[in-house]
Structures are given as C-alpha cells and as structure tokens.
Design an enzyme around this catalytic site. Sequence first.
Site, short mmCIF file in Angstrom:
data_model
loop_
_atom_site.label_atom_id
_atom_site.label_comp_id
_atom_site.label_asym_id
_atom_site.label_seq_id
_atom_site.Cartn_x
_atom_site.Cartn_y
_atom_site.Cartn_z
N GLU A 175 0.83 -1.20 0.00
CA GLU A 175 0.00 0.00 0.00
C GLU A 175 0.87 1.25 0.00
OE1 GLU A 175 -3.03 -0.17 -0.54
OE2 GLU A 175 -3.55 -2.25 -0.03
N ARG A 190 -17.75 -1.19 5.84
CA ARG A 190 -18.84 -1.87 5.12
C ARG A 190 -19.43 -3.00 5.95
NH1 ARG A 190 -18.52 -5.97 1.84
NH2 ARG A 190 -16.27 -5.88 1.61
N HIS A 246 -1.01 -5.66 1.97
CA HIS A 246 -2.22 -6.49 1.89
C HIS A 246 -1.88 -7.78 1.14
CE1 HIS A 246 -5.60 -3.48 2.87
NE2 HIS A 246 -5.81 -4.56 3.61
N1 PCA Z 1 -7.98 -7.06 6.65
C1 PCA Z 1 -8.94 -6.02 6.95
C2 PCA Z 1 -8.81 -5.78 8.42
C3 PCA Z 1 -8.04 -6.92 8.96
C4 PCA Z 1 -7.48 -7.59 7.79
O1 PCA Z 1 -6.68 -8.54 7.81
C5 PCA Z 1 -8.79 -4.79 6.08
O2 PCA Z 1 -8.29 -4.90 4.95
O3 PCA Z 1 -9.16 -3.69 6.49
#
Ligand code: PCA
Length: 214
Positions: free
Chosen positions: A81, A91, A167
């Site tokens: 990110e 959401r 992510h």
């Molecule tokens: N993903 C969520 C919150 C915790 C996680 O592992 C997110 O992308 O916000």
Amino acid sequence: MATVLLTGFEPFGGESINPSWQAAQALDAVWLDDEVQIRAVQLPCTFADSLQTLEQNISRFKPALVLCLGQAGGRTDLSFEKVAINHIDARIADNAGAQPIDQPVIAQGPAAYFSTLPLKAMLSHLHQAGFAASISYSAGTFVCNQVFYGLMHLLQNQPQVRGGFLHIPYSPAQVLGKQQASMSPELVVQALKVCLPVALQTEQDWLIAGGTLD
Ligand code: PCA
C-alpha cells in the site's frame, strides 16, 4: 541489534483464520541477518483497540521498521500500500460489532500519508525472485487503513523509523471450492525474507515506473 516489527490481524468477517497473522507469526523471533531480528504481534480487528496495540508494541520493541500485514480477499498478489487515508467507512462490523461510517481516523489529521518504505526497490527484488507483487493506491476504509494511517501518523515524530502496509490475498485454505485467488502464508514468508532486507538497506527508493492507469 535492530528490530523489524511485523503485525498481522486476527480473523474477521466470519473467517476462522487470517493469513496475515499466519505469515507474521511464522517470522516471529527470526533473524534476518546477524543484526536484525523480526518480532511479530497480532492486532485485534477492531477500530477501538488495533491502534493502541500497535502503539504499545512500537514502544516496547523500538523497531527500525514496521510493516503491518492484512488480508485483502480478492487481491491476486502482494499489494504494497502506498497511501493511507484519514477516512473510515466500515462496510461490515469489526470484531467488536462496531461499524463507524464516514469518520476520520485522527480528527484534524492530514488527509493522507504515504508509506515510507522504498516500494519500488522492494518490488524489483520481489519480481526478480519470481513473486507476484504490486503497489496498491487504496488500502480500503476498514481497520487496515485505520492501522496504516495511525502508524504513519505516529511515525511522523519518529522519522528514522520506516513504516508501511502490505495487503495479501486469501490463503488457499480460505478459497477451497471457490473461484478466488490465493497465496500460501509460506510464500508470503519467503517474499518477506526477500523484501525486508531491501527495505532496511535502501536509503533512496529507485526511480522506476510502477504506477497504474486506472
Ligand atoms: N484485513 C482487513 C482488516 C483486517 C485484515 O486482515 C482490512 O483490509 O481492512
């Protein structure tokens, strides 16, 4: 000795596992070289407590670098990110049942922060080693973005500490019988072993193209 703090989240959204924690946990107490040790911490998937837990562990470990990991179901690669925004719009409810809508992460904070990791250099090394990885320009508006924003806000006052957010896709165990992308936590661990040393050693990020057209 320097410490790298890795965080992963507890399961959320009805899942029984969160690969972000599986990957981080597997690296806890692992030495990247003679000088650098990784420590891993699990964050609650709640708006109320996640940032506090992160801040406590930054005070505890005094890391040179902090990388928070989160699951982003549907993503197809390692998504580093770039931007954390000062905006929450949940959401779904978090693990405490809270669902804040259209609120800032930090009242009066700036609209956004950028990751301070050398993302281009990290991506180059990952691609060379055969990993699927890219830069993402939205960390969403749920707990992950909140933690990423809160991390970068905190590090404003500690410019010597680098911070960022990664992510990762679902793990294969989460998509059995579904047409969804996945990546095993073991592969994420291998990728982190490739890119964390680069993140620590690269003073100035590389000037190479990596953006998107959409
Ligand atoms: N993903 C969520 C919150 C915790 C996680 O592992 C997110 O992308 O916000």
